[in-house]
Design an enzyme around this catalytic site. Sequence first.
Site, PDB file in Angstrom:
ATOM      1  N   HIS A   1       0.841  -1.193   0.000  1.00  0.00           N
ATOM      2  CA  HIS A   1       0.000   0.000   0.000  1.00  0.00           C
ATOM      3  C   HIS A   1       0.875   1.241   0.000  1.00  0.00           C
ATOM      4  O   HIS A   1       2.078   1.158   0.211  1.00  0.00           O
ATOM      5  CB  HIS A   1      -0.946   0.008   1.208  1.00  0.00           C
ATOM      6  CG  HIS A   1      -0.252   0.197   2.516  1.00  0.00           C
ATOM      7  ND1 HIS A   1       0.358  -0.830   3.182  1.00  0.00           N
ATOM      8  CD2 HIS A   1      -0.052   1.307   3.273  1.00  0.00           C
ATOM      9  CE1 HIS A   1       0.898  -0.371   4.301  1.00  0.00           C
ATOM     10  NE2 HIS A   1       0.666   0.924   4.388  1.00  0.00           N
TER      11      HIS A   1
ATOM     12  N   GLU B   1      -3.575   4.303   2.243  1.00  0.00           N
ATOM     13  CA  GLU B   1      -3.571   4.752   3.636  1.00  0.00           C
ATOM     14  C   GLU B   1      -3.492   6.266   3.674  1.00  0.00           C
ATOM     15  O   GLU B   1      -2.819   6.887   2.851  1.00  0.00           O
ATOM     16  CB  GLU B   1      -2.359   4.174   4.360  1.00  0.00           C
ATOM     17  CG  GLU B   1      -2.206   4.659   5.795  1.00  0.00           C
ATOM     18  CD  GLU B   1      -0.969   4.087   6.480  1.00  0.00           C
ATOM     19  OE1 GLU B   1      -0.585   4.637   7.513  1.00  0.00           O
ATOM     20  OE2 GLU B   1      -0.393   3.098   5.975  1.00  0.00           O
TER      21      GLU B   1
END
Length: 135
Positions: A85, A130
């Site tokens: 991520h 994120e």
Amino acid sequence: PISQKDLPSLVYLGSVHKGIPVRDLDRAVKFYTEVLGLKLLPRPNLPAPGAWLGDADNTVQFHLIVTEKDYIPGPEAPMTPTGRHTAWMVKDLNVFRERMKALGVEYRELKGIISSDQLFVKDPEGHTWEFQEPK
């Protein structure tokens, strides 16, 4: 073996862009513009179809690249902080929370691990993103 002190030191100046492989360009553009609030940017005539997006202040760039041969996690991929991520800094996580709730977009939240709460969302292709705020 070569000693680290004998190697030239790299100096990082910041991020240039994040390349994101996608299969469904229209669906991906809709997510990044409507959910994450990015705008379409001019894009040179490249050999593969895609779209470039950025934020209002031109701080970040996401480059969507249409491909059938490169790895894409898929919509069934879990939204997870332990998988591959990218984390982005936003000014105010409360604004992010409010936006996700208003749009009915699922997000995951972790508190108390680092100095900022961490919010995670997943795009339609299965990429986890994120978001943190400065502390």
